[in-house]
Each structure stands twice: as structure tokens, then as C-alpha cells.
Design a protein around this motif. Structure first.
Motif, PDB file in Angstrom:
ATOM      1  N   GLY A  16       0.760  -1.018  -0.175  1.00 28.80           N
ATOM      2  CA  GLY A  16       0.057  -0.077   0.001  1.00 28.80           C
ATOM      3  C   GLY A  16       0.744   1.241  -0.148  1.00 28.80           C
ATOM      4  N   ASP A  18       3.654   2.343  -1.316  1.00 26.59           N
ATOM      5  CA  ASP A  18       4.266   2.720  -2.290  1.00 26.59           C
ATOM      6  C   ASP A  18       3.735   2.586  -3.813  1.00 26.59           C
ATOM      7  OD1 ASP A  18       4.308   0.264  -2.737  1.00 26.59           O
ATOM      8  OD2 ASP A  18       6.578   0.061  -3.245  1.00 26.59           O
ATOM      9  N   ALA A  19       2.312   2.639  -3.690  1.00 28.15           N
ATOM     10  CA  ALA A  19       1.641   2.332  -4.936  1.00 28.15           C
ATOM     11  C   ALA A  19       1.491   3.923  -5.554  1.00 28.15           C
ATOM     12  CB  ALA A  19       0.312   1.774  -4.724  1.00 28.15           C
ATOM     13  N   GLY A  51       2.752  -9.002 -15.274  1.00 28.79           N
ATOM     14  CA  GLY A  51       2.808  -7.890 -14.385  1.00 28.79           C
ATOM     15  C   GLY A  51       3.811  -7.239 -13.704  1.00 28.79           C
TER      16      GLY A  51
ATOM     17  N   GLY B  47       3.682  -0.769  -7.684  1.00 28.16           N
ATOM     18  CA  GLY B  47       4.467  -0.666  -6.268  1.00 28.16           C
ATOM     19  C   GLY B  47       6.022  -0.077  -6.653  1.00 28.16           C
ATOM     20  N   ASP B  50       8.091  -2.995  -4.658  1.00 28.43           N
ATOM     21  CA  ASP B  50       7.929  -4.381  -5.214  1.00 28.43           C
ATOM     22  C   ASP B  50       7.990  -4.477  -6.833  1.00 28.43           C
ATOM     23  OD1 ASP B  50       5.378  -3.963  -5.887  1.00 28.43           O
ATOM     24  OD2 ASP B  50       4.611  -5.333  -4.315  1.00 28.43           O
ATOM     25  N   ARG B  52       5.579  -4.512  -8.881  1.00 29.30           N
ATOM     26  CA  ARG B  52       4.422  -5.358  -9.198  1.00 29.30           C
ATOM     27  C   ARG B  52       3.454  -4.371  -9.789  1.00 29.30           C
ATOM     28  NH1 ARG B  52      -0.039  -7.908  -7.176  1.00 29.30           N
ATOM     29  NH2 ARG B  52      -0.007  -6.876  -5.150  1.00 29.30           N
ATOM     30  N   VAL B  53       2.752  -4.682 -10.839  1.00 30.36           N
ATOM     31  CA  VAL B  53       1.714  -4.016 -11.432  1.00 30.36           C
ATOM     32  C   VAL B  53       0.400  -4.265 -10.679  1.00 30.36           C
ATOM     33  CG1 VAL B  53       0.138  -3.263 -13.517  1.00 30.36           C
ATOM     34  CG2 VAL B  53       2.574  -3.994 -13.645  1.00 30.36           C
ATOM     35  N   LYS B  54       0.070  -3.229  -9.903  1.00 28.68           N
ATOM     36  CA  LYS B  54      -1.312  -3.660  -9.161  1.00 28.68           C
ATOM     37  C   LYS B  54      -2.667  -3.347  -9.738  1.00 28.68           C
ATOM     38  CE  LYS B  54       1.809  -2.172  -5.370  1.00 28.68           C
ATOM     39  NZ  LYS B  54       2.345  -3.627  -5.275  1.00 28.68           N
ATOM     40  N   TRP B  75      -4.977  -6.032 -11.510  1.00 37.42           N
ATOM     41  CA  TRP B  75      -4.180  -6.521 -12.624  1.00 37.42           C
ATOM     42  C   TRP B  75      -4.430  -7.999 -13.131  1.00 37.42           C
ATOM     43  CZ3 TRP B  75      -1.880  -4.037 -16.651  1.00 37.42           C
ATOM     44  CH2 TRP B  75      -1.114  -4.979 -17.557  1.00 37.42           C
ATOM     45  N   VAL B 111      -2.577   4.731  -1.829  1.00 35.74           N
ATOM     46  CA  VAL B 111      -1.516   4.152  -0.429  1.00 35.74           C
ATOM     47  C   VAL B 111      -2.671   3.735   0.680  1.00 35.74           C
ATOM     48  CG1 VAL B 111      -0.368   5.177   1.517  1.00 35.74           C
ATOM     49  CG2 VAL B 111       0.005   5.733  -0.974  1.00 35.74           C
ATOM     50  N   ASP B 112      -3.930   4.005   0.358  1.00 35.80           N
ATOM     51  CA  ASP B 112      -5.181   3.714   1.211  1.00 35.80           C
ATOM     52  C   ASP B 112      -5.417   2.078   1.315  1.00 35.80           C
ATOM     53  OD1 ASP B 112      -7.132   3.161   2.943  1.00 35.80           O
ATOM     54  OD2 ASP B 112      -8.581   5.080   2.086  1.00 35.80           O
ATOM     55  N   ALA B 113      -5.032   1.095   2.150  1.00 33.56           N
ATOM     56  CA  ALA B 113      -5.111  -0.257   2.012  1.00 33.56           C
ATOM     57  C   ALA B 113      -6.760  -0.627   1.918  1.00 33.56           C
ATOM     58  CB  ALA B 113      -4.558  -0.915   3.371  1.00 33.56           C
ATOM     59  N   ASP B 114      -7.661   0.393   2.571  1.00 35.32           N
ATOM     60  CA  ASP B 114      -8.924   0.081   2.757  1.00 35.32           C
ATOM     61  C   ASP B 114      -9.519   0.158   1.259  1.00 35.32           C
ATOM     62  OD1 ASP B 114      -8.874  -0.518   5.410  1.00 35.32           O
ATOM     63  OD2 ASP B 114      -9.671   1.550   5.896  1.00 35.32           O
ATOM     64  N   ARG B 117      -8.329  -2.635  -0.939  1.00 37.61           N
ATOM     65  CA  ARG B 117      -9.032  -4.046  -0.498  1.00 37.61           C
ATOM     66  C   ARG B 117     -10.479  -4.077  -1.232  1.00 37.61           C
ATOM     67  NH1 ARG B 117      -8.104  -3.522   4.507  1.00 37.61           N
ATOM     68  NH2 ARG B 117      -6.126  -4.692   4.799  1.00 37.61           N
ATOM     69  N   TYR B 127      -6.128  -9.428  -1.672  1.00 39.67           N
ATOM     70  CA  TYR B 127      -5.518  -8.259  -1.704  1.00 39.67           C
ATOM     71  C   TYR B 127      -4.225  -8.359  -0.867  1.00 39.67           C
ATOM     72  CZ  TYR B 127      -4.053  -3.405  -0.212  1.00 39.67           C
ATOM     73  OH  TYR B 127      -3.660  -2.364  -0.408  1.00 39.67           O
ATOM     74  N   TYR B 128      -3.254  -8.515  -1.297  1.00 42.60           N
ATOM     75  CA  TYR B 128      -1.754  -8.463  -0.667  1.00 42.60           C
ATOM     76  C   TYR B 128      -0.663  -7.537  -1.236  1.00 42.60           C
ATOM     77  CZ  TYR B 128      -0.038 -10.780  -5.023  1.00 42.60           C
ATOM     78  OH  TYR B 128       0.428 -10.847  -6.291  1.00 42.60           O
TER      79      TYR B 128
END
Lengths: 128, 128
Positions: A16, A18-19, A51, B47, B50, B52-54, B75, B111-114, B117, B127-128
Motif C-alpha cells: 500500500g 508505495d503504490a 505484471g 508498487g 516491489d 508489481r503492477v497492481k 491486474w 496508499v489507502d489499503a482500505d 481492498r 489483496y496483498y
């Protein structure tokens, strides 16, 4: 902003925290560990299917696009540094001189595994 | 183009065969399994750490940016289809109506994990 510290959600925080839109990654400055500004991110190369971000294309030198060169860097060599607000790589300016690069009028064949392997070999990163 | 078939390099082929600049992913059409053109990729969210394409941000509707809406799609729900030269998602137009989306003047807090999710839950992706 969720507070998940201490719940074993380390990876979640990393995901989360660093997206960012790829279009905003472009332009991010790249420094080496001596603090030299090597250039900025011009584009990134991703795998359409997996991805995964494979390369950051760093632009280097030039003025208004004239004489500008592009260095594909394996994503793994870039470490994002919050404090500097940019990426840090363990590469000297001298090392960049012999590194794989292409000019503004060229476009590498990203599909060519030999080319990919050459880039990764140069920076000592496994190609997969 | 290297020929590595039969050398156990399956993952290598997948990596090489579909690498593309993020700037060129933008604009790629998105279809559903019925062949409807749902929109096109407007941007992707990655990210920084990492690599990774989210999310793929799909633009939908509108004309010259007016009334355009953006749907973040995990993705994982996008499958690239060489034949159509675009992504295919198992989503109906009706399903998109209730899906998380934002207008041209908004910018989600990635950046908001909620928020993340909520997107992934809507499409049934972990969601990870």
C-alpha cells in the motif's frame, strides 16, 4: 489510512505504501550512492502477462531531447529512497558509459531475450 | 529472437514475449468475454518497491475527457489476448456500473489499503 502495524501485515504495508501511477513514476530522479543525479525515469517496461516491472528506462544527458540517451536498468537495481524522493542505484557515472543504451531514434526489441540477458548481465542481475 | 523451446525455459519465454513500455500499454483496449469493448487502459498503478503492477486504470465512456470515468481493475483480472491485441476481463457492462470508479477530477489515494481492498474484493481478487 489503515493502521495494520503489528498484525503481521508487513507485505500489505509495503504494497500500500508505495503504490503510484506509472505515469507519475516517469520523471522521478535517479541518484547513485554518491548522491550524483544520473538522470530520471523516462518510462518503464512491464510484462503484459506477469505484471512485473522489468526495466526502468533512465534518460541521461542531452538537452531538450537532443543527444539524450536511454539506459534500461533492471528494476531490481533501483531502490526507492523516500528521503531523496528518488531512486538510488549502485552505479557510477563511469559504469554507465559502457552500459547498454539506445538513442532517441531507436527502440529496443524488448522481446529479444538476448538483449534482456545482456542488460541484466551488465548489472549482475539474474534474468528470468 | 532466441529459440529456447524445450530447454525448460518456459518462464523465460513468457517474460520475453510480452515485454512492453508502460507508455504503450496505455491506450490498449479492454474487452469482456462477450467481445464488448469496455474501454481502454488509461494508466497503470505499480508498487515502487516491489515492482508489481497492481491496477490497470481503465477509462470508460465519456468524450474528449468529458464525463469519462476511470475504473481501477486488479491486474490479475486482465488477460492479454494476442489475437484481439487487447486485454480481456470477465466483467459485464452491468457489473461495471457498481464497480469502484472515480471521475476525471479525482485521484484515488492508492496508499489507502482500505481502498485497495475494496477494489480487489469487488472483483474477487486477494489483496496483498
Amino acid at each position: 489510512m489503515s493502521s495494520t502495524l503489528g498484525t503481521g501485515a508487513t507485505s500489505e504495508i509495503e504494497v500500500g505504501a508505495d503504490a503510484i501511477e506509472a505515469s507519475r513514476v516517469n520523471g522521478t530522479r535517479v541518484y547513485n550512492t554518491d548522491g550524483d543525479n544520473l538522470g530520471h525515469i523516462y518510462d518503464i517496461v512491464i510484462g503484459k502477462r506477469d505484471g512485473r516491472v522489468k526495466y526502468a528506462i533512465m534518460s541521461f544527458g542531452g538537452f531538450l531531447g537532443i543527444g539524450e540517451e536511454y539506459h534500461p536498468l533492471p528494476w531490481e537495481v533501483l531502490k526507492y529512497d523516500e528521503r531523496q524522493g528518488g531512486y538510488v542505484v549502485g552505479i557510477t557515472i563511469d559504469q554507465l558509459k559502457d552500459a547498454p543504451r539506445f538513442g532517441a531514434a531507436e527502440r529496443p526489441n524488448w522481446v529479444d531475450a538476448d538483449y534482456g540477458r545482456r542488460i541484466n548481465d551488465y548489472y549482475g542481475v539474474a534474468y528470468y
